[in-house]
Design a protein around this motif. Structure first.
Motif, mmCIF file in Angstrom:
data_model
loop_
_atom_site.group_PDB
_atom_site.id
_atom_site.type_symbol
_atom_site.label_atom_id
_atom_site.label_comp_id
_atom_site.label_asym_id
_atom_site.label_seq_id
_atom_site.Cartn_x
_atom_site.Cartn_y
_atom_site.Cartn_z
ATOM 1 N N THR A 148 24.509 38.905 -19.064
ATOM 2 C CA THR A 148 24.319 37.605 -19.716
ATOM 3 C C THR A 148 23.373 36.733 -18.906
ATOM 4 N N ALA A 149 23.517 36.758 -17.589
ATOM 5 C CA ALA A 149 22.629 35.973 -16.736
ATOM 6 C C ALA A 149 21.182 36.426 -16.895
ATOM 7 N N VAL A 150 20.961 37.741 -16.925
ATOM 8 C CA VAL A 150 19.598 38.263 -17.115
ATOM 9 C C VAL A 150 19.021 37.779 -18.439
ATOM 10 N N CYS A 151 19.805 37.874 -19.506
ATOM 11 C CA CYS A 151 19.322 37.456 -20.823
ATOM 12 C C CYS A 151 18.992 35.967 -20.846
ATOM 13 N N ASN A 152 19.825 35.175 -20.198
ATOM 14 C CA ASN A 152 19.564 33.730 -20.155
ATOM 15 C C ASN A 152 18.263 33.423 -19.422
ATOM 16 N N TYR A 153 18.006 34.135 -18.330
ATOM 17 C CA TYR A 153 16.740 33.919 -17.612
ATOM 18 C C TYR A 153 15.559 34.416 -18.438
ATOM 19 N N TRP A 154 15.764 35.460 -19.220
ATOM 20 C CA TRP A 154 14.685 35.917 -20.112
ATOM 21 C C TRP A 154 14.313 34.793 -21.081
ATOM 22 N N PHE A 155 15.313 34.166 -21.686
ATOM 23 C CA PHE A 155 15.033 33.084 -22.636
ATOM 24 C C PHE A 155 14.360 31.892 -21.952
ATOM 25 N N SER A 156 14.813 31.526 -20.770
ATOM 26 C CA SER A 156 14.236 30.351 -20.118
ATOM 27 C C SER A 156 12.807 30.615 -19.655
ATOM 28 N N ALA A 157 12.542 31.796 -19.099
ATOM 29 C CA ALA A 157 11.168 32.132 -18.726
ATOM 30 C C ALA A 157 10.287 32.221 -19.968
ATOM 31 N N ARG A 158 10.848 32.759 -21.030
ATOM 32 C CA ARG A 158 10.107 32.907 -22.277
ATOM 33 C C ARG A 158 9.620 31.556 -22.800
ATOM 34 N N LYS A 159 10.473 30.553 -22.718
ATOM 35 C CA LYS A 159 10.099 29.229 -23.203
ATOM 36 C C LYS A 159 8.877 28.705 -22.448
ATOM 37 N N TYR A 160 8.892 28.799 -21.118
ATOM 38 C CA TYR A 160 7.743 28.314 -20.344
ATOM 39 C C TYR A 160 6.481 29.112 -20.681
ATOM 40 N N TRP A 161 6.638 30.417 -20.893
ATOM 41 C CA TRP A 161 5.458 31.203 -21.259
ATOM 42 C C TRP A 161 4.887 30.740 -22.592
ATOM 43 N N GLU A 162 5.737 30.523 -23.570
ATOM 44 C CA GLU A 162 5.246 30.097 -24.874
ATOM 45 C C GLU A 162 4.601 28.720 -24.797
ATOM 46 N N ASN B 97 19.122 43.549 -32.364
ATOM 47 C CA ASN B 97 19.574 42.787 -33.535
ATOM 48 C C ASN B 97 20.047 41.382 -33.177
ATOM 49 N N GLY B 98 19.297 40.732 -32.287
ATOM 50 C CA GLY B 98 19.567 39.341 -31.971
ATOM 51 C C GLY B 98 20.657 39.102 -30.964
ATOM 52 N N SER B 99 21.218 40.136 -30.382
ATOM 53 C CA SER B 99 22.287 39.987 -29.403
ATOM 54 C C SER B 99 21.998 40.854 -28.189
ATOM 55 N N LYS B 100 22.556 40.470 -27.063
ATOM 56 C CA LYS B 100 22.419 41.328 -25.889
ATOM 57 C C LYS B 100 23.186 42.620 -26.126
ATOM 58 N N TYR C 141 4.277 43.533 -37.216
ATOM 59 C CA TYR C 141 3.645 42.660 -36.225
ATOM 60 C C TYR C 141 4.474 41.381 -36.090
ATOM 61 N N ILE C 142 5.627 41.514 -35.435
ATOM 62 C CA ILE C 142 6.563 40.406 -35.319
ATOM 63 C C ILE C 142 6.938 40.234 -33.856
ATOM 64 N N GLU C 143 6.774 39.031 -33.381
ATOM 65 C CA GLU C 143 7.038 38.717 -31.979
ATOM 66 C C GLU C 143 8.537 38.555 -31.733
ATOM 67 N N SER C 144 8.996 39.085 -30.602
ATOM 68 C CA SER C 144 10.395 38.945 -30.161
ATOM 69 C C SER C 144 11.401 39.331 -31.244
ATOM 70 N N PRO C 145 11.247 40.505 -31.873
ATOM 71 C CA PRO C 145 12.130 40.866 -32.984
ATOM 72 C C PRO C 145 13.522 41.303 -32.548
ATOM 73 N N HIS C 146 13.655 41.858 -31.353
ATOM 74 C CA HIS C 146 14.954 42.377 -30.919
ATOM 75 C C HIS C 146 15.880 41.245 -30.468
ATOM 76 N N ALA C 147 15.302 40.197 -29.887
ATOM 77 C CA ALA C 147 16.100 39.048 -29.445
ATOM 78 C C ALA C 147 16.251 38.009 -30.549
ATOM 79 N N TYR C 148 15.598 38.236 -31.693
ATOM 80 C CA TYR C 148 15.576 37.256 -32.788
ATOM 81 C C TYR C 148 15.063 35.897 -32.286
ATOM 82 N N ASN C 149 14.040 35.948 -31.442
ATOM 83 C CA ASN C 149 13.524 34.714 -30.840
ATOM 84 C C ASN C 149 12.197 34.268 -31.445
#
Length: 377
Positions: A82-96, A162-165, A271-279
């Motif tokens: 869960t911690a890894v996934c949360n850091y993925w989302f937070s880093a992802r936001k800054y990248w976007e 499918n949108g979940s870890k 051609y869909i971005e972030s399809p596995h995380a539903y992000n």
């Protein structure tokens, strides 16, 4: 009133573009118009209040993601995943957010395609996960690969379904080894971005050590000086401001015509971005938020952040265009938020078309802004 830029400051620009000075010209001063003076202040403020803070935070979060991934490899618990996934989302936001300024090292060092090519090359990822020889030197193999394997989407494929870890028990030992290599490479790439804009000596020692450990030697360019004094436009300060606006236009176009439009219009439904995380929709919104912050002059700004933003400058020379841009930004974000989630299951919905049209309107507004600045005496 006019300001003078001494030749010693200009020498940074001249060195960047390979210009040589000669003779008595070294003692001359370069005269800036009042307009150039104002735009130079805006360019520098954009660097200090948008580019550098976003890349610093991106690198910080990418390092935390790397550390969390290594911890997960050593201790496979749901809490650590869960911690890894949360850091993925937070880093992802800054990248976007940072995609509002993909010129510079993200482009010239091929970092953008390296860490953010999508869709992920799943067959190649799965082949690498089975390849013991490559896994034994995984970071080197990741570093030398450009498209579809490394970065956010390589990690996304390992972490999410499918949108979940995923359940931690589903992630194999070799997938963990692959993901650790990708996370280390992502941290390295993000440190390179911060160093290239801030100057290598101006980043935290831990980040300098990451670059040194992997023998990164191509980050000597000071892209910050280049932006302030005339990024890739032969010292043309107004050209730097136009480059900033071009960055806004390019990502708005990519969101509307590419990220949303390619699937919505049936050109390529894969051609869909972030399809596995539903992000996906969050990615789109963060892209436009990055443009909004850039236009207003500071990260997280919701209105013009002082007198050193492009918005404040437009408000002086063409308030109608400034208001048009603000309205178009807000409208664009609202239309993206109205799209049904997840995008990967709803890309044909008419509300996606509304978001595309909103992006087109925002593009046109920024084109007007660019013309207004370039034509202003």
């Amino acid at each position: 009133m006019k300001k003078f830029l001494k030749i010693s400051a200009l020498a940074v620009v001249m060195a960047t573009f390979g210009f040589a000075s000669c003779g008595d010209d070294d003692d001359k001063e370069i005269e800036l118009t009042e307009k150039e003076k104002e735009l130079q202040v805006i360019n520098e403020s954009f660097l200090k209040k948008n580019i550098i803070p976003v890349y610093k935070s991106l690198a910080d979060e990418a390092i935390l993601l790397r550390d969390a991934m290594e911890k997960l490899q050593n201790d496979k618990t749901e809490a650590n995943l869960t911690a890894v996934c949360n850091y993925w989302f937070s880093a992802r936001k800054y990248w976007e957010w940072s995609e509002a300024f993909l010129y510079g090292p993200a482009d010239e060092y091929d970092i953008d395609p390296h860490i953010d090519t999508w869709p992920a090359d799943i067959p190649e990822i799965e082949a690498m996960v089975r390849d013991e020889a490559k896994l034994n030197n995984i970071q080197q193999h990741i570093y030398n690969n450009v498209d579809g394997l490394a970065g956010f989407h390589g990690l996304e494929y390992i972490l999410f379904r499918n949108g979940s870890k995923r359940a931690v028990s589903e992630i194999s030992t070799n997938e963990m080894r692959f993901a650790v290599g990708v996370a280390k490479d992502l941290a390295l790439s993000c440190c390179r971005l911060e160093a290239a804009w801030s100057g290598k000596n101006n980043i935290a020692q831990k980040k300098q050590d990451i670059l040194a450990d992997f023998d990164v030697t191509d980050d000597a360019d000071n892209f910050g000086d280049r932006l302030v004094n005339g990024y890739d436009r032969n010292g043309d300060i107004q050209g730097s401001t136009s480059q900033i606006i071009d960055g806004f236009i390019e990502i708005v176009n990519e969101v509307g015509a590419g990220k949303i439009g390619t699937a919505h219009n049936g050109e390529d439904v894969g051609y869909i971005e972030s399809p596995h995380a539903y992000n996906s929709i969050q990615d789109f919104e963060d892209n436009i938020s990055g443009v909004k912050f850039g236009y207003f002059g500071a990260v997280n700004a919701t209105s013009s952040a002082g007198d050193e933003s492009i918005s404040s400058y437009l408000a002086k020379i063409n308030p109608e265009v400034n208001r048009k841009i603000i309205d178009a930004i807000n409208y664009c974000i609202a239309k993206i938020q109205a799209m049904p989630k997840p995008f990967v299951q709803n890309y044909t919905d008419p509300k996606c078309g509304d978001a595309i049209e909103a992006c087109e309107a925002l593009e046109k507004a920024f084109e007007e802004a660019k013309r207004a600045i370039e034509q202003q005496d």
